[in-house]
Design a protein around this motif. Structure first.
Motif, short mmCIF file in Angstrom:
data_model
loop_
_atom_site.label_atom_id
_atom_site.label_comp_id
_atom_site.label_asym_id
_atom_site.label_seq_id
_atom_site.Cartn_x
_atom_site.Cartn_y
_atom_site.Cartn_z
N ALA A 43 -2.77 15.99 24.90
CA ALA A 43 -1.75 16.79 24.71
C ALA A 43 -2.07 18.25 24.78
N THR A 44 -3.14 18.59 24.26
CA THR A 44 -3.81 19.90 24.33
C THR A 44 -5.11 19.81 24.15
N ARG A 45 -5.94 21.00 24.83
CA ARG A 45 -7.32 21.06 24.69
C ARG A 45 -7.67 22.66 24.48
N HIS A 46 -8.78 23.03 24.30
CA HIS A 46 -9.05 24.42 23.81
C HIS A 46 -9.94 25.06 24.94
N HIS A 47 -9.89 25.95 25.57
CA HIS A 47 -10.73 26.65 26.33
C HIS A 47 -11.13 28.08 25.93
N VAL A 48 -12.37 28.37 26.44
CA VAL A 48 -13.08 29.48 26.21
C VAL A 48 -12.60 30.56 26.86
N ASP A 49 -12.43 31.91 26.16
CA ASP A 49 -11.95 32.95 26.92
C ASP A 49 -13.24 33.66 27.76
N PRO A 50 -13.03 34.31 28.82
CA PRO A 50 -14.09 34.96 29.47
C PRO A 50 -14.86 35.82 28.57
N GLN A 256 -14.70 10.63 23.95
CA GLN A 256 -13.45 10.83 23.88
C GLN A 256 -12.96 11.34 25.47
N ALA A 257 -13.29 10.40 26.39
CA ALA A 257 -13.00 10.89 27.72
C ALA A 257 -11.48 10.87 28.30
N ASN A 258 -10.88 9.72 27.72
CA ASN A 258 -9.72 9.14 28.15
C ASN A 258 -9.00 8.10 27.15
N ARG A 259 -7.91 8.10 26.98
CA ARG A 259 -7.41 7.19 25.95
C ARG A 259 -7.33 5.72 26.40
N ARG A 260 -6.96 5.63 27.82
CA ARG A 260 -7.01 4.36 28.48
C ARG A 260 -8.40 3.67 28.46
N ARG A 275 -9.08 0.82 13.93
CA ARG A 275 -10.69 1.39 13.50
C ARG A 275 -11.18 2.20 14.60
N VAL A 276 -10.40 2.50 15.63
CA VAL A 276 -10.87 3.45 16.66
C VAL A 276 -10.68 4.75 16.17
N VAL A 277 -11.47 5.63 16.33
CA VAL A 277 -11.39 7.03 15.88
C VAL A 277 -11.16 7.79 17.24
N ALA A 278 -9.97 8.62 17.27
CA ALA A 278 -9.96 9.41 18.48
C ALA A 278 -9.04 10.87 18.10
N ASN A 279 -9.52 11.64 18.85
CA ASN A 279 -8.92 13.10 18.57
C ASN A 279 -8.68 13.81 20.03
N LEU A 280 -8.77 12.97 21.04
CA LEU A 280 -8.61 13.61 22.62
C LEU A 280 -7.57 14.09 22.68
N ASP A 281 -6.27 13.78 22.17
CA ASP A 281 -5.04 14.28 22.12
C ASP A 281 -4.91 15.73 21.75
N ARG A 282 -5.64 16.11 20.88
CA ARG A 282 -5.86 17.48 20.58
C ARG A 282 -6.76 18.18 21.37
N LEU A 295 -16.54 13.19 15.13
CA LEU A 295 -17.05 12.49 13.83
C LEU A 295 -16.78 13.71 12.84
N SER A 296 -16.92 14.99 13.16
CA SER A 296 -16.89 16.21 12.21
C SER A 296 -15.55 16.37 11.98
N ASP A 297 -14.52 16.03 12.78
CA ASP A 297 -12.96 16.08 12.67
C ASP A 297 -12.59 14.74 11.64
N ALA A 298 -13.18 13.51 12.05
CA ALA A 298 -12.70 12.43 11.30
C ALA A 298 -13.19 12.55 9.87
N HIS A 299 -14.45 13.25 9.58
CA HIS A 299 -15.05 13.46 8.28
C HIS A 299 -14.04 14.43 7.32
N ASP A 300 -13.67 15.42 7.98
CA ASP A 300 -12.79 16.54 7.48
C ASP A 300 -11.44 16.06 7.11
#
Length: 332
Positions: A43-50, A256-260, A275-282, A295-300
């Motif tokens: 749904a979303t992703r983060h991009h660096v600024d120039p 986290q390449a692709n949910r499929r 039991r599947v850890v996924a955060n690629l939607d964000r 892993l870090s996100d799931a721990h948090d």
């Protein structure tokens, strides 16, 4: 218990501030939010600024991991820095020494590892081997990529998949010598250079130094098939080597390449969806960073609990792949 075995004592991740939604991409690409979600789960992703580079994210994630290490009784200092990345700041020199310098780690050895999306597992194997052999008592392992800098923003096939990010882990010697139970049990790796063209950036290296083909390209359907086969196969191999049954696995953390792809691998293995850890939607596909960021996100978020049996697996360019088994530590 081994005399020396790696244990995880700190974890952290960093994402650029700029969030790019599917609707943002649809303004310049022939695509839509529904099309992207249905094909990738993103749904979303983060991009660096120039002006922001891989080392910036790597140093931020590394600093957070070192701070977490202090919280668990570590020293906040390490003997070695390993950086897994496909998008170094420069072709020469390596980026890891700069990251070590920015973190104030002095003149410790530091080097890069490039196994594309399998980079964290290759780095984990390297760090673990150094600890087991006694070459280092502690390692900062960082995986960081800024794929938005090498993906053609006009390419409808790839532009929606990738995000930028970094994840980091501090590993220290555990085992019988220290009295601390190990975290990392076993790791398997593989590669097939005959499939280098599945995932490739043609220009910029010694093969085509003057090429204008600077953009990353990928053969989507072939990558899907190979990723599912290799991630499934390496997971079965690591479970057999560790002596775990599939139903003993508490958390399954795939690249986290692709949910499929994640769903297909979990289905083949018989891992329940919860039991599947996924955060690629964000965050999208953050390449080498995807597993440590997950892993870090799931721990948090409290998803990973001390004592959990965790399996990691990835597939990336090269082609490369691998899997690892961990018992999750108490990171506070």
């Amino acid at each position: 218990m081994q005399d020396r075995a790696p244990r995880l004592t700190g974890l952290g991740h960093a994402l650029p501030a700029r969030v790019v939604t599917n609707d943002d991409l649809a303004r310049t690409l022939d695509t839509s939010d529904e099309w992207i979600r249905s094909r990738s789960g993103i749904a979303t992703r983060h991009h660096v600024d120039p002006g922001t580079a891989t080392s910036d994210l790597a140093a931020e994630a590394g600093a957070r991991a070192l701070k977490a290490d202090l919280h668990t009784g570590g020293t906040g200092e390490v003997d070695l820095v390993v950086l897994a990345t496909t998008t170094p700041d420069r072709t020469c020199p390596a980026t890891a020494p700069l990251v070590a310098h920015r973190l104030g780690l002095g003149t410790v050895p530091a080097f890069d590892v490039n196994a594309v999306c399998s980079g964290f597992l290759y780095g984990l194997s390297t760090a673990s081997a150094m600890i087991t052999a006694g070459a280092a008592d502690s390692v900062l392992l960082v995986a960081a990529d800024t794929f938005s800098t090498i993906v053609d923003p006009a390419d409808r096939r790839t532009a929606f998949l990738f995000g930028d990010g970094a994840g980091a882990a501090v590993l220290r010697a555990g085992g019988a010598r220290t009295g601390h139970a190990p975290t990392v049990h076993d790791i398997v790796l593989g590669s097939d250079g005959g499939q280098e063209d599945l995932i490739i950036t043609p220009g910029g290296g010694s093969r085509e130094p003057g090429s204008d083909e600077r953009w990353f390209t990928m053969q989507g359907q072939a990558v899907y098939r190979q990723a599912v086969d290799r991630m499934t196969g390496s997971t079965r191999e690591i479970l057999d080597r560790t002596g775990w049954a599939v139903d003993e696995v508490d958390r399954f953390v795939g690249h986290q390449a692709n949910r499929r792809i994640l769903d297909a691998v979990a289905h083949r293995l018989g891992v329940p969806a919860d039991r599947v850890v996924a955060n690629l939607d964000r965050v999208g596909n953050t390449a080498a960073a995807s597993i440590p960021v997950a892993l870090s996100d799931a721990h948090d978020r409290g998803i990973l609990r001390p004592g959990d049996k965790v399996v990691l697996t990835a597939f990336g360019g090269g082609a490369t792949w691998g899997a690892a088994t961990l018992t999750w530590p108490d990171l506070g």
